[in-house]
Design a protein around this motif. Sequence first.
Motif, PDB file in Angstrom:
ATOM      1  N   LYS A  79       0.832  -1.215   0.000  1.00 35.73           N
ATOM      2  CA  LYS A  79       0.000   0.000   0.000  1.00 35.73           C
ATOM      3  C   LYS A  79       0.864   1.263   0.000  1.00 35.73           C
ATOM      4  CE  LYS A  79      -4.140  -2.135   1.048  1.00 35.73           C
ATOM      5  NZ  LYS A  79      -3.896  -3.154  -0.007  1.00 35.73           N
ATOM      6  N   VAL A  80       1.766   1.294  -0.968  1.00 38.75           N
ATOM      7  CA  VAL A  80       2.676   2.422  -1.087  1.00 38.75           C
ATOM      8  C   VAL A  80       2.596   2.996  -2.505  1.00 38.75           C
ATOM      9  CG1 VAL A  80       5.115   3.097  -1.166  1.00 38.75           C
ATOM     10  CG2 VAL A  80       4.289   1.624   0.676  1.00 38.75           C
ATOM     11  N   ILE A  81       2.546   4.326  -2.582  1.00 34.56           N
ATOM     12  CA  ILE A  81       2.630   5.004  -3.885  1.00 34.56           C
ATOM     13  C   ILE A  81       3.880   5.880  -3.864  1.00 34.56           C
ATOM     14  CG2 ILE A  81       1.525   6.624  -5.480  1.00 34.56           C
ATOM     15  CD1 ILE A  81      -1.134   6.022  -4.144  1.00 34.56           C
ATOM     16  N   THR A  82       4.643   5.835  -4.955  1.00 35.78           N
ATOM     17  CA  THR A  82       5.830   6.693  -5.040  1.00 35.78           C
ATOM     18  C   THR A  82       5.710   7.582  -6.274  1.00 35.78           C
ATOM     19  OG1 THR A  82       7.095   4.861  -4.142  1.00 35.78           O
ATOM     20  CG2 THR A  82       8.340   6.707  -5.018  1.00 35.78           C
ATOM     21  N   THR A 178      12.592  15.230  -7.119  1.00 33.04           N
ATOM     22  CA  THR A 178      11.919  14.933  -5.857  1.00 33.04           C
ATOM     23  C   THR A 178      11.211  13.601  -5.946  1.00 33.04           C
ATOM     24  OG1 THR A 178      11.579  17.295  -5.513  1.00 33.04           O
ATOM     25  CG2 THR A 178      10.178  15.819  -4.238  1.00 33.04           C
ATOM     26  N   GLU A 179      11.299  12.866  -4.857  1.00 28.22           N
ATOM     27  CA  GLU A 179      10.600  11.585  -4.788  1.00 28.22           C
ATOM     28  C   GLU A 179       9.723  11.605  -3.551  1.00 28.22           C
ATOM     29  OE1 GLU A 179      13.035   8.101  -5.332  1.00 28.22           O
ATOM     30  OE2 GLU A 179      11.966   7.061  -3.724  1.00 28.22           O
ATOM     31  N   ILE A 180       8.455  11.319  -3.737  1.00 29.83           N
ATOM     32  CA  ILE A 180       7.523  11.347  -2.605  1.00 29.83           C
ATOM     33  C   ILE A 180       6.961   9.947  -2.402  1.00 29.83           C
ATOM     34  CG2 ILE A 180       5.383  12.368  -1.728  1.00 29.83           C
ATOM     35  CD1 ILE A 180       5.974  14.827  -3.365  1.00 29.83           C
ATOM     36  N   ARG A 181       7.211   9.413  -1.216  1.00 30.60           N
ATOM     37  CA  ARG A 181       6.759   8.057  -0.938  1.00 30.60           C
ATOM     38  C   ARG A 181       5.601   8.144   0.046  1.00 30.60           C
ATOM     39  NH1 ARG A 181       7.608   3.982   2.810  1.00 30.60           N
ATOM     40  NH2 ARG A 181       7.910   1.887   1.922  1.00 30.60           N
ATOM     41  N   ILE A 182       4.480   7.571  -0.365  1.00 32.46           N
ATOM     42  CA  ILE A 182       3.269   7.675   0.453  1.00 32.46           C
ATOM     43  C   ILE A 182       2.889   6.303   0.986  1.00 32.46           C
ATOM     44  CG2 ILE A 182       0.820   8.294   0.436  1.00 32.46           C
ATOM     45  CD1 ILE A 182       1.589   9.897  -2.201  1.00 32.46           C
ATOM     46  N   GLN A 183       2.953   6.154   2.295  1.00 30.52           N
ATOM     47  CA  GLN A 183       2.413   4.935   2.909  1.00 30.52           C
ATOM     48  C   GLN A 183       0.937   5.224   3.173  1.00 30.52           C
ATOM     49  OE1 GLN A 183       3.943   1.746   3.968  1.00 30.52           O
ATOM     50  NE2 GLN A 183       1.706   1.452   3.931  1.00 30.52           N
ATOM     51  N   LEU A 184       0.066   4.509   2.450  1.00 31.22           N
ATOM     52  CA  LEU A 184      -1.357   4.839   2.544  1.00 31.22           C
ATOM     53  C   LEU A 184      -1.957   4.421   3.888  1.00 31.22           C
ATOM     54  CD1 LEU A 184      -2.388   3.710  -1.039  1.00 31.22           C
ATOM     55  CD2 LEU A 184      -2.400   6.064  -0.183  1.00 31.22           C
ATOM     56  N   LYS A 185      -2.963   5.165   4.303  1.00 39.83           N
ATOM     57  CA  LYS A 185      -3.722   4.799   5.506  1.00 39.83           C
ATOM     58  C   LYS A 185      -4.485   3.513   5.251  1.00 39.83           C
ATOM     59  CE  LYS A 185      -5.076   9.390   7.146  1.00 39.83           C
ATOM     60  NZ  LYS A 185      -6.207  10.297   7.238  1.00 39.83           N
ATOM     61  N   GLU A 186      -4.839   2.881   6.314  1.00 40.57           N
ATOM     62  CA  GLU A 186      -5.624   1.654   6.249  1.00 40.57           C
ATOM     63  C   GLU A 186      -6.845   1.827   5.326  1.00 40.57           C
ATOM     64  OE1 GLU A 186      -5.518  -2.037   6.879  1.00 40.57           O
ATOM     65  OE2 GLU A 186      -4.074  -0.781   7.981  1.00 40.57           O
ATOM     66  N   ASP A 187      -7.573   2.921   5.529  1.00 37.84           N
ATOM     67  CA  ASP A 187      -8.828   3.099   4.782  1.00 37.84           C
ATOM     68  C   ASP A 187      -8.627   3.744   3.411  1.00 37.84           C
ATOM     69  OD1 ASP A 187      -8.236   5.707   5.307  1.00 37.84           O
ATOM     70  OD2 ASP A 187     -10.113   6.158   6.364  1.00 37.84           O
ATOM     71  N   ALA A 188      -7.369   3.870   2.975  1.00 40.43           N
ATOM     72  CA  ALA A 188      -7.137   4.489   1.667  1.00 40.43           C
ATOM     73  C   ALA A 188      -6.457   3.512   0.720  1.00 40.43           C
ATOM     74  CB  ALA A 188      -6.304   5.769   1.824  1.00 40.43           C
ATOM     75  N   GLY A 189      -6.561   2.232   1.047  1.00 38.14           N
ATOM     76  CA  GLY A 189      -5.916   1.197   0.248  1.00 38.14           C
ATOM     77  C   GLY A 189      -6.377   1.181  -1.201  1.00 38.14           C
ATOM     78  N   GLU A 190      -7.594   1.652  -1.436  1.00 41.49           N
ATOM     79  CA  GLU A 190      -8.137   1.694  -2.806  1.00 41.49           C
ATOM     80  C   GLU A 190      -7.222   2.425  -3.791  1.00 41.49           C
ATOM     81  OE1 GLU A 190     -11.212   4.885  -3.158  1.00 41.49           O
ATOM     82  OE2 GLU A 190     -10.905   5.105  -0.990  1.00 41.49           O
ATOM     83  N   PHE A 191      -6.385   3.338  -3.276  1.00 45.89           N
ATOM     84  CA  PHE A 191      -5.536   4.110  -4.179  1.00 45.89           C
ATOM     85  C   PHE A 191      -4.279   3.348  -4.612  1.00 45.89           C
ATOM     86  CE2 PHE A 191      -7.929   7.405  -1.849  1.00 45.89           C
ATOM     87  CZ  PHE A 191      -8.579   7.973  -2.940  1.00 45.89           C
ATOM     88  N   ALA A 192      -4.044   2.203  -3.989  1.00 43.04           N
ATOM     89  CA  ALA A 192      -2.849   1.436  -4.358  1.00 43.04           C
ATOM     90  C   ALA A 192      -3.164   0.545  -5.553  1.00 43.04           C
ATOM     91  CB  ALA A 192      -2.368   0.611  -3.173  1.00 43.04           C
ATOM     92  N   SER A 193      -3.661   1.147  -6.619  1.00 38.65           N
ATOM     93  CA  SER A 193      -4.040   0.377  -7.800  1.00 38.65           C
ATOM     94  C   SER A 193      -3.718   1.203  -9.035  1.00 38.65           C
ATOM     95  CB  SER A 193      -5.547   0.060  -7.722  1.00 38.65           C
ATOM     96  OG  SER A 193      -6.184   0.336  -8.945  1.00 38.65           O
TER      97      SER A 193
END
Length: 630
Positions: A79-82, A178-193
Motif C-alpha cells: 500500500k505504497v505510492i511513489t 523529488t521523490e515522494i513516498r506515500i504509505q497509505l492509511k488503512e482506509d485508503a488502500g483503494e488508491f494502491a491500484s
Amino acid sequence: MSDPVNSTLDSLEYRTEVKQLLDILAHSLYTDREIFLRELISNASDALNRVQFEMLTNHEVVDPERELAIHIEVDPDAKVITIRDSGIGMNRDELIENLGTIAHSGARTFLQNASKGPGALEEIIGQFGVGFYSVFMVAEEVTVISRSYRPQDAAARWQSKGDSRFSLGTAEKEDRGTEIRIQLKEDAGEFASTWRLESIIKKHSDYVSFPIYLKAQEDKEEGKVVNRRTALWRQSPSSVEADQYTEFYKQLTFDDQPPLLHVHLVADAPANVRSILYVPSRRERGALRMQPEYGLHLYSRKVLIQNHNRDLLPEYLRFVEGVVDSEDLPLNVSRETVQSNPITRQLRKALTNRLLKELKTLSEQDTEKYITFWHEFGIFLKEGVAMDMASRDQLVDLLRFHSTRTGPDAWVTLREYVERMQPDQKVIYYVVGDSLKSVMRSPHLDYFRKHDLEVLFLADPIDGFMVSSLREYGEKQLQNVDDANLDLPETPAKEEDVESVPDDAFDKLVERVKQVLGDRIRAVREGKTLVDSPARLVSPDDDTARDLQYIRRVLEENYVAPAKVLELNRHHPTVTSLARLVETDEQNELIDPVIEQLFDNLQLLEGAYSGSPADMVERIQRLMAAALRQ
Ligand code: ADP
Ligand code: MG
C-alpha cells in the motif's frame, strides 16, 4: 526505501497554521480524497517547468540531459505510492521552508474559512486543493527525498506522519528532483491500484505537459505514459472538440464547473500567438482570487515562462483564465522583461480585442447567457469603462442597465436607450443610488415617469465611478436626474384643481425649513419637476464629484456628502398641510419633527442617512401618537 542510519535526523515542529490545517484534514470526511494526486502532480509539473526555465540560461545544473517527466509507481501489497519527478528539487532548507509552512493560497483560504463549517471546506478542497498537505487525507506517513538542481546542494530527506512534527535528515540521491513516498492509511488502500490511479490522472491531470509514467512496482518495464499531454492551444481550433476545451479548463483551473465561454486564438501576424482564454461561469471563485494570484499562463515555445502573467490583459479582465503561447517572445526573457517587451503590448491588444468581440457576439446571439455573464462579471466591465480608455469604445456597448422602462427584471443597452429616446430629448438620464430598490423610488423620477422619459438606474457603488468618467455615449451627454438645472424638454402640466401653496405661505414655509435644517441643506426652493413626491434633494451645480458619493461612502468611513438643495412640491398634500400649519399655528409641535422626517426620508431613499435609528424611531412615534390623536 531503507531508513538511512544517520545522526543528523532532526525533528521539527510545524508552524501553527500547518498544524491547524493538518488537524482539519485528518478529521475531514471529504469524499473526493483522490485530489491529493492532482496536487502532487501539479507540484511535480511546477517543479519541471521551473527547472526547464532555469536551464534556458543556466547550464550548471545536475542531470541536464535527464528527461523531464513524472514517474508513479504503485506497490499494491505494501500500500505504497511513489511519485518521482526530475524537476527543480529542494535542498534541506527549502524542504523546511516549503513543507513546514503554508505556501499554497488555497490552503490559506481554507484555513480562513475553516470556521464557516464543513460545506465551505469541501468546496475549497475540491476546487482549489490545499496543496501538498492534502496528501495527509490518504497518507499514514509521507517521505520526501529531494535533490536540488544546484550541483553543490546535498540531497535531503523529509518525513512526517501528518501530526504536529516532521523530521529531516540527509539522503542518498544521485539524480535531480523529488521523490515522494506515500504509505497509505488503512482506509485508503483503494488508491494502491494502477487502474485507479490511471483514471484519476486522466480526470485531473490529462493536460499536464510532461509525461506521467505509471507502473506497478513488480513490472520490469518503464511504465506507460498515461496522460494526453496535448498543448491544446497549439492545435487548430477546428480540430478541438467542445468537451476538450472544458476538460482542459477544469484541469487548468481546478474549477469543477464548465467555463461560460472560451476563445481560441491562433494567429501568426502581427505577432505569433496561440492562446485559449476562458471566462469562468462564476465570480465566486474570483472572490478567492482577491489574493494576488490571478493571471494567464504564459508560454514561449511550450516552455512555461510565467504562471500568473498580468501584462497580457488589462487589469479589469482579471477574471479571465487561460494560456498564451508566443514564439515571438524570446525564450530567455526574464519575467521583468516580459512586461516591457513590445510583443507583449501587441499580444495584449490582440487578446483583449478578441475577447471583447467574443463577448459582443455572445450578447447578440445568446442574450440569456450574456445576462448570466453580466450578473457575474458586469462589475469588471464597468471598472474597465472607468479605468481603461483603450477599451472604452468596445466596452460601452457591452453595458447593461435597468431603467424606468425595463424595471428590475429586464435590461437596456445604451444603444437601445438612444434609439428610443423622445424626439425632443437631448441627453441620457440616469439616477444614482445605493440599491435598486431605493433608486426605483427616487423622487427625482416623478417628472420622468410622468413624461415617459427613460432613466437608467445606477445602483452599484462602482456605477458612480463609471459615469464620472463616461460623460457621453455617441453624441449624447449623460445626465444625473438630481441635477439642479436640468434642461427638461417641457414643463410638467399642472392640473387645475390641485391645491397649491400660495406664494407668501410658501415663503414662510421655506424660512421655517431653513431654520430647522440649518447647514444640512444648501438652500430650499420650489421643485417644479415633482409630481407624486413631496420633496427631493438636488445637487448644486458646483458639486461635480457627486456621482462618486456612493463609492466614497463605501470606501471612506467618515465620509460626509456635501449639503444639497431641498426642493419642495407645492402641490403635494403633505407640503400644503405643512404650509397651512406654519401659517396658522406656528407654535405647533408637529411642524419641526415633520420637517426633520421629510428630510430624513430623502436621505434614506438615497442611502445616505447617517443619523441614529433610535432618534428617528422616537420621532416617528411622536408623529404617530399625534396622528392617532386627531
Ligand atoms: P503551491 O504548489 O501552491 O505553492 P503546495 O503546498 O502544493 O503549494 O507546495 C508547497 C511548495 O513546496 C511549493 O511551492 C514548492 O516550492 C514546494 N514543492 C512541492 N512539491 C515539490 C516538488 N515535487 N518539487 C519541488 N518543489 C516542490
Ligand atoms: Mg501545489
